[in-house]
Scaffold this motif. Structure first.
Motif, PDB file in Angstrom:
ATOM      1  N   MET A   1      83.276  41.445  42.021  1.00 44.51           N
ATOM      2  CA  MET A   1      84.368  40.441  41.986  1.00 44.51           C
ATOM      3  C   MET A   1      85.781  41.340  42.505  1.00 44.51           C
ATOM      4  O   MET A   1      86.578  40.872  42.978  1.00 44.51           O
ATOM      5  N   SER A   2      85.867  42.726  41.864  1.00 41.84           N
ATOM      6  CA  SER A   2      86.981  43.385  42.063  1.00 41.84           C
ATOM      7  C   SER A   2      86.828  43.631  43.535  1.00 41.84           C
ATOM      8  O   SER A   2      88.476  43.789  44.084  1.00 41.84           O
ATOM      9  N   GLU A   3      85.806  44.219  43.900  1.00 41.46           N
ATOM     10  CA  GLU A   3      85.956  44.473  45.494  1.00 41.46           C
ATOM     11  C   GLU A   3      86.624  43.180  46.432  1.00 41.46           C
ATOM     12  O   GLU A   3      87.413  43.496  47.366  1.00 41.46           O
ATOM     13  N   VAL A   4      86.039  42.082  46.019  1.00 40.51           N
ATOM     14  CA  VAL A   4      86.456  41.155  46.904  1.00 40.51           C
ATOM     15  C   VAL A   4      87.935  40.722  46.771  1.00 40.51           C
ATOM     16  O   VAL A   4      88.657  40.340  47.874  1.00 40.51           O
ATOM     17  N   LEU A   5      88.413  40.855  45.458  1.00 38.98           N
ATOM     18  CA  LEU A   5      89.935  40.547  45.199  1.00 38.98           C
ATOM     19  C   LEU A   5      90.538  41.700  45.882  1.00 38.98           C
ATOM     20  O   LEU A   5      91.731  41.342  46.461  1.00 38.98           O
ATOM     21  N   LEU A   6      90.309  42.995  45.830  1.00 37.72           N
ATOM     22  CA  LEU A   6      91.178  43.862  46.287  1.00 37.72           C
ATOM     23  C   LEU A   6      91.021  43.818  47.904  1.00 37.72           C
ATOM     24  O   LEU A   6      92.128  43.923  48.695  1.00 37.72           O
ATOM     25  N   GLY A   7      90.051  43.575  48.586  1.00 37.47           N
ATOM     26  CA  GLY A   7      89.772  43.275  50.123  1.00 37.47           C
ATOM     27  C   GLY A   7      90.680  42.231  50.377  1.00 37.47           C
ATOM     28  O   GLY A   7      91.571  42.393  51.687  1.00 37.47           O
ATOM     29  N   SER A   8      90.641  40.962  49.762  1.00 36.60           N
ATOM     30  CA  SER A   8      91.348  39.761  50.264  1.00 36.60           C
ATOM     31  C   SER A   8      92.795  40.211  49.877  1.00 36.60           C
ATOM     32  O   SER A   8      93.456  39.580  50.785  1.00 36.60           O
ATOM     33  N   ILE A   9      93.127  40.823  48.867  1.00 36.56           N
ATOM     34  CA  ILE A   9      94.747  41.213  48.802  1.00 36.56           C
ATOM     35  C   ILE A   9      95.362  42.216  49.912  1.00 36.56           C
ATOM     36  O   ILE A   9      96.220  41.824  50.459  1.00 36.56           O
ATOM     37  N   LEU A  10      94.347  43.090  50.303  1.00 36.77           N
ATOM     38  CA  LEU A  10      94.836  44.007  51.447  1.00 36.77           C
ATOM     39  C   LEU A  10      95.115  43.273  52.799  1.00 36.77           C
ATOM     40  O   LEU A  10      95.943  43.282  53.544  1.00 36.77           O
ATOM     41  N   SER A  11      93.713  42.359  53.031  1.00 38.40           N
ATOM     42  CA  SER A  11      93.898  41.389  54.339  1.00 38.40           C
ATOM     43  C   SER A  11      95.122  40.640  54.278  1.00 38.40           C
ATOM     44  O   SER A  11      95.599  40.495  55.231  1.00 38.40           O
ATOM     45  N   ALA A  12      95.256  39.928  52.991  1.00 43.01           N
ATOM     46  CA  ALA A  12      96.405  39.092  53.289  1.00 43.01           C
ATOM     47  C   ALA A  12      97.776  39.659  53.212  1.00 43.01           C
ATOM     48  O   ALA A  12      98.624  39.234  54.096  1.00 43.01           O
ATOM     49  N   MET A  13      97.781  40.719  52.440  1.00 40.66           N
ATOM     50  CA  MET A  13      99.165  41.378  52.355  1.00 40.66           C
ATOM     51  C   MET A  13      99.477  42.167  53.798  1.00 40.66           C
ATOM     52  O   MET A  13     100.620  42.771  53.832  1.00 40.66           O
ATOM     53  N   SER A  14      98.552  42.184  54.757  1.00 35.69           N
ATOM     54  CA  SER A  14      98.915  42.892  55.956  1.00 35.69           C
ATOM     55  C   SER A  14     100.014  42.154  56.826  1.00 35.69           C
ATOM     56  O   SER A  14     100.498  42.655  57.473  1.00 35.69           O
ATOM     57  N   THR A  15      99.886  41.069  56.326  1.00 34.10           N
ATOM     58  CA  THR A  15     100.997  40.167  56.973  1.00 34.10           C
ATOM     59  C   THR A  15     102.294  40.645  56.785  1.00 34.10           C
ATOM     60  O   THR A  15     103.122  40.580  57.353  1.00 34.10           O
ATOM     61  N   GLY A  16     102.476  40.901  55.453  1.00 32.32           N
ATOM     62  CA  GLY A  16     103.629  41.525  54.791  1.00 32.32           C
ATOM     63  C   GLY A  16     104.009  42.805  55.210  1.00 32.32           C
ATOM     64  O   GLY A  16     105.056  43.290  55.668  1.00 32.32           O
TER      65      GLY A  16
END
Length: 242
Positions: A1-16
């Motif tokens: 769970m923590s891995e998918v959350l971290l991965g999704s945050i990093l992927s999404a925040m790449s936009t920023g």
């Protein structure tokens, strides 16, 4: 769970991360550099789809789930394309009122990020170690130039650089929610994993061929963009074999 959350945050925040450059730029991004970045990203996503997602979908589910998943990935992106007017961010020449066009840009980019988030989530549900991280990386690379282009467009519409950065960053935030949704669906309904992987591949292939490649060939930079595409492809192959 923590891995998918971290991965999704990093992927999404790449936009920023991409949009962050707008705060330090004095001049606009050159078409050549923009096209090369898009083509490099296209190579990354192509390799991730053909050499990771599709083979894994075949291995875990066979040909039928692959076809069904790819079909639905392409279908969802097609429906979004037809119902959300596509606006060419890089080739827009004239200013248009913020209330009309900028809001449409924000809505379109946000909705297009939904299947990308799902792609990241279902990849983390895969039994193959590292698949989720690789797909999150590929999607993140695609998000970075997208975030910069959105921010550049908003600045051209007389929006302050700080507000443009914040708005562009928020367009990627929806990927965190959809990534978690995709992860939970495929984790708790095991037979969906090959379909989900194929869905991710179909969505990414659609983005590559419908969006990134045409966008990178719009300003006479076809040759250098082609080189960038091949470099991106080889770079992702290197990552897959490390």
């Amino acid at each position: 769970m923590s891995e998918v959350l971290l991965g999704s945050i990093l992927s999404a925040m790449s936009t920023g991360v991409g949009a962050l450059l707008i705060l330090f730029m004095r001049d606009t991004l050159t078409h050549r550099l923009r096209d090369n970045l898009l083509a490099f990203t296209a190579g990354i996503m192509m390799a991730a789809s053909l050499l990771s997602l599709i083979p894994e979908s075949l291995e875990t589910g066979g040909y039928i789930p692959l076809v069904v998943g790819v079909f639905f990935g392409v279908l969802i992106l097609t429906l979004l394309e037809k119902n959300i007017p596509h606006i060419d961010l890089g080739h827009t020449k004239k200013g248009i009122e913020f209330d009309e066009k900028a809001l449409l840009i924000i809505t379109a980019i946000t909705l297009h990020n939904i299947p990308e988030g799902l792609s990241v989530g279902v990849s983390y549900a895969s039994d193959t170690e590292g698949t989720g991280n690789l797909i999150a990386f590929a999607i993140g690379l695609q998000n970075a130039p997208e975030g910069l282009l959105v921010a550049l467009f908003l600045v051209n519409q007389q929006i302050s650089k700080l507000k443009a950065f914040i708005i562009a960053t928020l367009t990627g935030a929806i990927e965190i929610v959809t990534a978690l949704l995709g992860f939970y669906l495929t984790s708790y309904i095991g037979f969906l994993v090959p379909y989900g992987l194929a869905f991710a591949a179909g969505a990414m292939l659609f983005i590559v061929y419908k969006e990134l490649i045409p966008e990178s060939h719009g300003d006479g930079n076809e040759r250098t963009s082609t080189y960038s595409f091949i470099v991106g492809l080889l770079f992702m192959i290197l990552l897959l074999n490390m």
